[in-house]
Design a protein around this motif. Structure first.
Motif, short mmCIF file in Angstrom:
data_model
loop_
_atom_site.label_atom_id
_atom_site.label_comp_id
_atom_site.label_asym_id
_atom_site.label_seq_id
_atom_site.Cartn_x
_atom_site.Cartn_y
_atom_site.Cartn_z
N GLU A 162 0.84 -1.21 0.00
CA GLU A 162 0.00 0.00 0.00
C GLU A 162 0.87 1.25 0.00
OE1 GLU A 162 -0.66 -2.66 1.98
OE2 GLU A 162 -2.49 -3.27 0.91
N ASN A 163 1.97 1.21 0.74
CA ASN A 163 2.83 2.40 0.77
C ASN A 163 3.48 2.65 -0.60
OD1 ASN A 163 4.01 4.61 2.33
ND2 ASN A 163 5.94 3.59 1.83
N ARG A 164 3.84 1.56 -1.27
CA ARG A 164 4.43 1.70 -2.61
C ARG A 164 3.46 2.45 -3.54
NH1 ARG A 164 9.80 0.63 -3.73
NH2 ARG A 164 10.10 0.09 -5.91
N ILE A 165 2.20 2.00 -3.50
CA ILE A 165 1.19 2.62 -4.35
C ILE A 165 1.01 4.08 -3.94
CG2 ILE A 165 -1.28 2.55 -5.01
CD1 ILE A 165 -0.58 -0.11 -5.76
N GLN A 166 0.94 4.31 -2.61
CA GLN A 166 0.76 5.68 -2.12
C GLN A 166 1.88 6.58 -2.60
OE1 GLN A 166 -2.08 6.71 -0.29
NE2 GLN A 166 -1.19 8.63 -1.02
N CYS A 167 3.12 6.07 -2.54
CA CYS A 167 4.28 6.86 -3.00
C CYS A 167 4.07 7.29 -4.45
CB CYS A 167 5.57 6.04 -2.92
SG CYS A 167 6.21 5.89 -1.25
N LEU A 168 3.61 6.35 -5.29
CA LEU A 168 3.43 6.68 -6.71
C LEU A 168 2.35 7.75 -6.91
CD1 LEU A 168 3.92 3.09 -8.16
CD2 LEU A 168 5.25 5.13 -8.78
N TYR A 169 1.25 7.62 -6.17
CA TYR A 169 0.20 8.65 -6.30
C TYR A 169 0.68 9.98 -5.72
CZ TYR A 169 -3.12 5.59 -8.54
OH TYR A 169 -3.72 4.78 -9.46
N ASN A 170 1.49 9.94 -4.66
CA ASN A 170 2.04 11.20 -4.11
C ASN A 170 2.92 11.89 -5.16
OD1 ASN A 170 0.79 10.75 -1.68
ND2 ASN A 170 2.62 10.02 -0.61
N LEU A 171 3.73 11.10 -5.85
CA LEU A 171 4.62 11.68 -6.87
C LEU A 171 3.81 12.34 -7.98
CD1 LEU A 171 7.21 8.75 -7.00
CD2 LEU A 171 7.72 11.12 -6.32
N LYS A 172 2.75 11.66 -8.39
CA LYS A 172 1.87 12.21 -9.43
C LYS A 172 1.26 13.53 -8.95
CE LYS A 172 0.43 10.57 -13.34
NZ LYS A 172 0.90 11.16 -14.60
N LYS A 173 0.75 13.49 -7.72
CA LYS A 173 0.08 14.66 -7.16
C LYS A 173 1.03 15.85 -7.07
CE LYS A 173 -2.54 15.98 -3.08
NZ LYS A 173 -2.80 15.60 -1.70
N LEU A 174 2.29 15.60 -6.78
CA LEU A 174 3.26 16.67 -6.64
C LEU A 174 3.75 17.20 -7.98
CD1 LEU A 174 5.22 15.15 -3.65
CD2 LEU A 174 4.17 17.42 -3.66
N GLY A 175 3.29 16.57 -9.06
CA GLY A 175 3.65 17.09 -10.38
C GLY A 175 4.92 16.51 -10.98
N PHE A 176 5.46 15.46 -10.37
CA PHE A 176 6.59 14.78 -11.00
C PHE A 176 6.12 14.07 -12.26
CE2 PHE A 176 8.39 14.83 -6.69
CZ PHE A 176 9.73 15.04 -6.94
#
Ligand code: SAM
Ligand code: SF4
Ligand code: FES
Length: 327
Positions: A162-176
């Protein structure tokens, strides 16, 4: 494509020629004939994680560990810029020595060189990713590795899917510009789960997807496991191109490690990016994530020339821009 269609193509090798040609066509139509070169700096092989497939896992005591100084990282980046690279990729194990402040200083210094900057340094908190973004990092690579939760958890002791997935969505949200991808051929991985991996790339709207065959490393718990199949990895990559037509897809080093023409075959089956190594030679063999890695004795200059000639020989050109998605 839906899951059933993906499974059907992945399990039927009579359609391979069609698939690779179609992926090449879609690549040409959507991202053109330019190949983007990204200069890869492997700046630390120190890692706190225990990924069962990786030679750099913390429990492997047979690795001579190293960590480049900020000055050495800058030198490698400068050299890459002189060789014409428009993107620098900073990759390492999960090495806590490089705390947020240290990373941000390095990011700011590299961004002064007028390059795009990609980070590939593992799972971090939302705040850490935010600080990297504010310091100027443009892209981030974090493979999901597999979307089969049980397999993920068995491959990554103590880590959370779950954390792996969360990291990916966080990166997207931050505009990476967010890169992900998977390993093909992990023990007990199924065709169905590979289809799910492709659906996941689509759901995330990944900007980059790197697919690599699993290559067993002798100092890991998977030392006796079977190597991933080149053609199956290529099929997953080609299907990724069909389903995400405008993204950046690298011809991975792991593909060339198990097939001597692997990167060129990949470039002709959907890929449009190559990531040559620009790390100084003294560190190359110490970054042994899997055995047999290519270019261990080839300098940044030699690799740039070698891959450049190969790309031109198949009628493609080398991009002179930053190579962002849709640019
Ligand atoms: N530590 C960061 C991370 O894990 O995201 C970046 C470096 S890690 C070495 C980069 C990638 O290497 C991983 O995402 C994984 O897919 C790949 N890798 C590790 N061990 C491998 C193996 N035995 N065969 C093929 N690829 C491997
Ligand atoms: Fe560390 Fe990355 Fe290797 Fe996992 S794959 S052990 S996080 S370097
Ligand atoms: Fe390194 Fe060919 S890319 S020698």
């Amino acid at each position: 494509m839906n899951k059933a269609e993906l499974v059907n193509i992945l399990s039927d090798n009579t359609k391979n020629d069609w698939l690779f040609k179609e992926a090449d066509r879609i690549r040409h139509e959507n991202v053109g004939d330019e190949v983007h070169l990204r200069g890869l700096i492997e700046f630390s092989n120190i890692c706190k994680c225990q990924c069962k497939y990786c030679g750099l896992r913390s429990l492997n005591k047979n690795v001579e560990r190293y960590r480049l100084s900020a000055k050495e990282i800058l030198l490698a980046a400068n050299n890459a810029v002189e060789l014409g690279y428009k993107t620098i990729v900073l990759q390492s194990g999960e090495d806590d020595y490089f705390d947020t402040d240290k990373m941000c200083e390095i990011i700011k210094d590299i961004k002064k060189l007028d390059v795009a900057l990609t980070l590939s340094i593992g799972e971090k908190t939302y705040e850490e990713y935010k600080a990297y973004k504010e310091a100027g990092a443009d892209r981030y690579l974090l493979r999901i590795e597999t979307t089969d939760k049980n397999l993920y958890e068995s491959m990554h002791p103590k880590a959370s899917y779950e954390n792996r997935i969360q990291c990916l969505y966080n990166l997207k949200k931050l505009g990476f510009e967010t890169g992900t991808g998977c390993l093909v051929g992990l023990p007990s991985q199924t065709i169905e789960s590979l289809a799910d991996d492709i659906l996941f790339f689509k759901e995330l709207d990944a900007d980059m997807v790197g697919i690599g065959p699993f290559i067993p490393h002798g100092q890991t718990p998977l030392k006796d496991a079977k190597q991933g199949d080149f053609w199956l990895a290529l099929k997953v990559m080609a299907l990724t191109r069909l389903n995400l037509p405008d993204i950046n897809i690298p011809a991975t080093t792991a593909m060339e490690t198990i097939n001597s023409n692997g990167r060129i075959i990949a470039l002709q089956s959907g890929a449009n990016v190559v990531m040559p190594n620009v790390t100084s030679l003294e560190y190359r063999e110490k970054y042994e994530i899997y055995p047999g890695k290519i270019c261990l004795n080839d300098s940044a200059e030699q690799c740039r020339k070698c891959i450049g000639n190969k790309i031109l020989s198949i009628g493609r050109t080398i991009s002179e821009n930053f190579g962002f998605r849709n640019s």
